[in-house]
Design a protein around this motif. Structure first.
Motif, short mmCIF file in Angstrom:
data_model
loop_
_atom_site.label_atom_id
_atom_site.label_comp_id
_atom_site.label_asym_id
_atom_site.label_seq_id
_atom_site.Cartn_x
_atom_site.Cartn_y
_atom_site.Cartn_z
N ARG A 117 -11.05 -8.40 8.70
CA ARG A 117 -12.11 -8.62 7.72
C ARG A 117 -13.03 -9.75 8.16
O ARG A 117 -12.56 -10.83 8.53
N LYS A 132 -4.19 4.92 6.98
CA LYS A 132 -5.49 4.31 7.21
C LYS A 132 -5.71 3.80 8.64
O LYS A 132 -6.73 4.05 9.24
N ASP A 133 -4.70 3.09 9.18
CA ASP A 133 -4.91 2.47 10.49
C ASP A 133 -4.27 3.24 11.64
O ASP A 133 -4.33 2.79 12.77
N GLU A 170 0.83 -1.20 0.00
CA GLU A 170 0.00 0.00 0.00
C GLU A 170 0.86 1.24 0.00
O GLU A 170 0.37 2.35 -0.12
N ARG A 219 0.18 -2.84 8.05
CA ARG A 219 -1.12 -2.17 7.87
C ARG A 219 -2.03 -3.08 7.04
O ARG A 219 -3.20 -3.24 7.32
N ARG A 250 -3.18 -5.96 9.23
CA ARG A 250 -4.28 -5.55 10.13
C ARG A 250 -5.60 -5.58 9.39
O ARG A 250 -6.60 -6.07 9.91
N ALA A 251 -5.59 -5.04 8.18
CA ALA A 251 -6.83 -4.97 7.40
C ALA A 251 -7.34 -6.39 7.13
O ALA A 251 -8.54 -6.65 7.18
#
Ligand code: ITT
Length: 241
Positions: free
Chosen positions: A235, A20-21, A14, A227, A230-231
């Motif tokens: 989920r 984002k996090d 990314e 990151r 984590r995503a």
């Protein structure tokens, strides 16, 4: 080691700087301890690294993710595997499968290193072993500066790369890669971080990574890869949410 295991999912880098996090709340007392995890019955996630600098950063990057983060200290009888892969991703998969098989835990491992363009990508996957595992980092830096002087390419573009793999038993569940672009500093500067941080100059902040404090965990190669992890872990369809 061969990585003949099943692979279920990958994520592209990314890129550094994505935030984002980063707004997730941190626990007041730092990373969750084993006792806290047992009290709350959280599933365990083994952060499988022997490198204390990496482990400290991983603990920050996975804070609040909803797992009881455990370390190799719980498996003192397991010695590190030989790293024989020719890519970061291959080594990360090998390490994750090796430790997952021996610990019986959901396991994340990563392989990382510094690629210097003027040195053909060296030290690359051999970053930890460059000049010998017992060579001090100041001595490794001297080797690098000597090599750069010979090529006449001081200030060479360079990047840190982090490939991570998440494994359970014989299956790779997820993979991700993060990078951070910079260049080799004119001389080592700063005493934060670990490894090659003092010689890695990050132009957007005008400092080496060793001169940063908390900022490293928002922009680094490791931050990008974790990151993405984590995503994946939160989920709903992964079963880990
Ligand atoms: P594990 O395999 O047990 O995780 P290791 O240190 O041997 O520990 P690697 O084989 O992935 O891990 O080598 C990574 C090396 O790359 C590390 O020892 C440093 O020399 C360098 N490195 C990786 N990330 C770094 C960072 O954020 N800052 C500075 N140097 C880094």
């Amino acid at each position: 080691m061969s990585a003949s295991a099943k692979v279920r999912r990958t994520s592209d880098d990314e890129g550094p700087g994505t935030t984002k996090d980063q707004g997730r709340p941190r626990t007041k007392d730092g990373p969750r301890t084993k006792d806290q995890g047992q009290r709350t019955n959280l599933a365990k996630l083994l952060a499988a690294t022997t490198n204390r600098g990496k482990l400290a950063e991983i603990a920050i990057l996975l804070e609040g993710v909803g797992f009881d983060l455990v370390t190799l200290a719980e498996w003192p009888e397991v010695s590190p595997p030989e790293e024989t892969g020719s890519t970061f991703a291959e080594n990360a998969r090998d390490k994750a499968l090796y430790y997952a098989a021996r610990s019986g835990q959901l396991t994340v491992a990563e392989d990382s290193g510094l690629e210097i363009d003027a040195l053909g990508g060296a030290p690359g996957v051999a970053s930890a072993r460059f000049g010998g595992v017992d060579m001090s980092y100041p001595d490794k830096f001297a080797l690098i500066y000597d090599a750069l002087r010979r090529t006449g390419a001081g200030g060479s573009p360079a990047r840190f790369v982090c490939a991570l793999a998440l494994a359970a038993r014989d299956t790779i569940l997820f993979e991700a890669r993060g990078t951070i672009e910079g260049r080799i500093a004119p001389e080592p500067r700063g005493d934060g971080g670990f490894g090659y941080d003092p010689i890695f100059f990050y132009p957007p902040l005008g400092r080496t990574l060793a001169e940063l404090s908390a900022e490293k965990s928002t922009i680094s190669h490791r931050a990008g890869a974790f990151r993405a992890l984590r995503a994946f872990l939160v989920r709903p369809d992964t079963g880990y949410a």
